[in-house]
Design an enzyme around this catalytic site. Structure first.
Site, PDB file in Angstrom:
ATOM      1  N   ASP A 192       0.870  -1.191   0.000  1.00 32.12           N
ATOM      2  CA  ASP A 192       0.000   0.000   0.000  1.00 32.12           C
ATOM      3  C   ASP A 192       0.899   1.230   0.000  1.00 32.12           C
ATOM      4  OD1 ASP A 192      -1.878   1.979   0.327  1.00 32.12           O
ATOM      5  OD2 ASP A 192      -2.691   1.214   2.223  1.00 32.12           O
ATOM      6  N   ASP A 242      -8.097   2.716  -2.838  1.00 33.68           N
ATOM      7  CA  ASP A 242      -8.514   3.056  -1.475  1.00 33.68           C
ATOM      8  C   ASP A 242      -8.976   4.517  -1.458  1.00 33.68           C
ATOM      9  OD1 ASP A 242      -8.548   3.929   1.206  1.00 33.68           O
ATOM     10  OD2 ASP A 242      -6.729   2.915   1.797  1.00 33.68           O
TER      11      ASP A 242
HETATM   12  O1  OSB Z   1      -4.287   3.181   3.761  1.00 40.01           O
HETATM   13  O2  OSB Z   1      -5.195   1.520   4.696  1.00 40.01           O
HETATM   14  C1  OSB Z   1      -4.635   2.618   4.785  1.00 40.01           C
HETATM   15  C2  OSB Z   1      -4.154   3.497   8.492  1.00 40.01           C
HETATM   16  C3  OSB Z   1      -4.264   4.864   8.430  1.00 40.01           C
HETATM   17  C4  OSB Z   1      -4.441   5.479   7.218  1.00 40.01           C
HETATM   18  C5  OSB Z   1      -4.519   4.718   6.049  1.00 40.01           C
HETATM   19  C6  OSB Z   1      -4.446   3.341   6.101  1.00 40.01           C
HETATM   20  C7  OSB Z   1      -4.217   2.728   7.350  1.00 40.01           C
HETATM   21  C8  OSB Z   1      -4.065   1.274   7.526  1.00 40.01           C
HETATM   22  C9  OSB Z   1      -4.474   0.734   8.867  1.00 40.01           C
HETATM   23  O3  OSB Z   1      -3.576   0.551   6.715  1.00 40.01           O
HETATM   24  C10 OSB Z   1      -4.999  -0.655   8.841  1.00 40.01           C
HETATM   25  C11 OSB Z   1      -5.654  -1.063  10.145  1.00 40.01           C
HETATM   26  O4  OSB Z   1      -6.442  -0.307  10.754  1.00 40.01           O
HETATM   27  O5  OSB Z   1      -5.393  -2.204  10.570  1.00 40.01           O
HETATM   28 MG    MG Z   2      -4.757   2.068   1.959  1.00 44.66          MG
END
Ligand code: OSB
Ligand code: MG
Length: 370
Positions: A192, A242
């Protein structure tokens, strides 16, 4: 059983929760969460929601403070005395308010919990969920070195997670992915980038293909769909969107330009359960792979995420790691748990968990009632 609600009381509460470990992404490091809890009461029943945006405008333009502003100055005062027959009636209240889906969702989630409780049903049943075994994936923040990452993912893989997603960013990418792939062997691995690249990086992004990732999540700009469609033609690895997905219409646009084969659905980012259910239905009808993303939520937000994932449209492991992954103590009872890489829907009515009010009081930094 109550079938309609007149909003009698709304409580906005900000809590601070220190994370067990700092969580680093391409846009910054989170060590402490500032979370807004929304409680909506009517007829002796209280529903709970959580605002899950970040403290800084790194992931989205919304922050804890902008969400507080929307809820405190617009949504909460305007909601008092309104009569809702269904959570969808809330859409009339927020229609004149542009943007700010995370703030809107915090309140909307509380309504769904209220209506499920009023119907004496678990929320997942109330929304039509059917899945009882929910596969869990882990999101791993950027580590100090590829070696440190390899050690960490091996440790985590042993806990049973069904997929591991690596946060990556410019200059902290291929060597990390190579190390994780070597450590994990044949296993569902994803990355990601949280929007850290542009189309000019296409040659670099093509290098990821050799690691046989399940998908690459959000490599390009946070509000882009079109360029992802262009990039997809140059990669063999599927793309997952996302940040730019705020509605079922956005998923349709992504499909039209071939920008994604996988969708990460975050309840907060799309404004709540109602739009989440529309997205789930759209993905199911159009054979798009779907999973539920996380925002480092407390147990209240996680309980909503767990309920959502019981819809049959969810096909891949979701970022609903157990409470003890991020928190020394969660604010709910029972905590969210995982056994063999599976979490199960909660059996209690509404979101299915009790709040630990004493602990929440200790963590509170501001609270306002309407
Ligand atoms: O992009 O998925 C994301 C956390 C903060 C901001 C963006 C993201 C995330 C995570 C956290 O990937 C995943 C979780 O809560 O386990
Ligand atoms: Mg993400």
């Amino acid at each position: 059983m109550l079938s309609s609600m007149k909003i009698e009381r709304v409580e906005l509460r900000e809590i601070r929760m220190v994370m067990k470990h700092p969580f680093e992404t391409s846009f910054g490091v989170t060590t402490e969460r500032r979370i807004i809890l929304v409680a909506v009461s009517s007829g002796g029943i209280t529903g709970y929601g959580e605002v899950s945006c970040n403290e800084t405008p790194g992931y989205s333009y919304e922050t804890t403070d902008t969400a507080w502003h929307l809820l405190h100055d617009f949504i909460a005062p305007q909601s008092l005395g309104l009569v809702f027959e269904h959570p969808k009636d809330y859409q009339d209240l927020i229609k004149p308010l542009r943007g700010h889906p995370f703030a809107k969702a915090g309140f909307e989630l509380a309504l769904w919990d209220w209506f499920a409780k009023a119907a004496a049903q678990p929320l997942w049943r109330y929304i039509g969920g059917t899945k009882t075994e929910l596969p869990v994936g882990l999101s791993v923040g950027i580590k100090k070195s590829p070696e440190a990452l390899a050690d960490f993912v091996l440790e985590q893989q042993a806990l049973g997670y069904q997929r591991i997603k690596l946060k990556i960013g410019r200059g902290r990418d291929l060597a990390y992915v190579a190390a994780a792939r070597a450590a994990l062997g044949d296993f569902n691995l994803t990355v990601d980038a949280n929007s850290d690249y542009t189309l000019e990086d296409t040659a670099l992004l093509q290098e990821f293909d050799q690691y046989k990732l399940q998908y690459i999540e959000q490599p390009l700009e946070n509000d882009d769909i079109i360029d992802h469609g262009t990039l997809a033609k140059s990669l063999t690895t599927p793309l997952c969107l996302d940040e730019p997905i705020h509605s079922a219409a956005d998923v349709r646009r992504a499909l039209q330009v071939g920008a994604a084969q996988v969708i990460n659905l975050k309840i907060g980012r799309v404004g709540g359960h109602l739009e989440s259910h529309k997205i789930a239905a759209y993905c199911q009808a159009n054979h798009l792979a779907l999973w539920c993303g996380g925002m480092l939520e407390s147990g209240i937000g996680r309980a909503h995420n767990v309920a959502l994932q019981t819809l049959p449209a969810f096909t891949l492991a979701s970022d609903t790691a157990p409470s003890n992954r991020y928190w020394f103590e969660d604010i709910i009872e029972p905590e969210i748990t995982m056994v063999g890489g599976i979490t199960k829907p909660l059996t209690g009515i509404g979101i299915g968990v009790e709040l630990r009010h004493d602990l929440i009081a200790q963590l509170t930094t501001r609270v306002v009632s309407f």
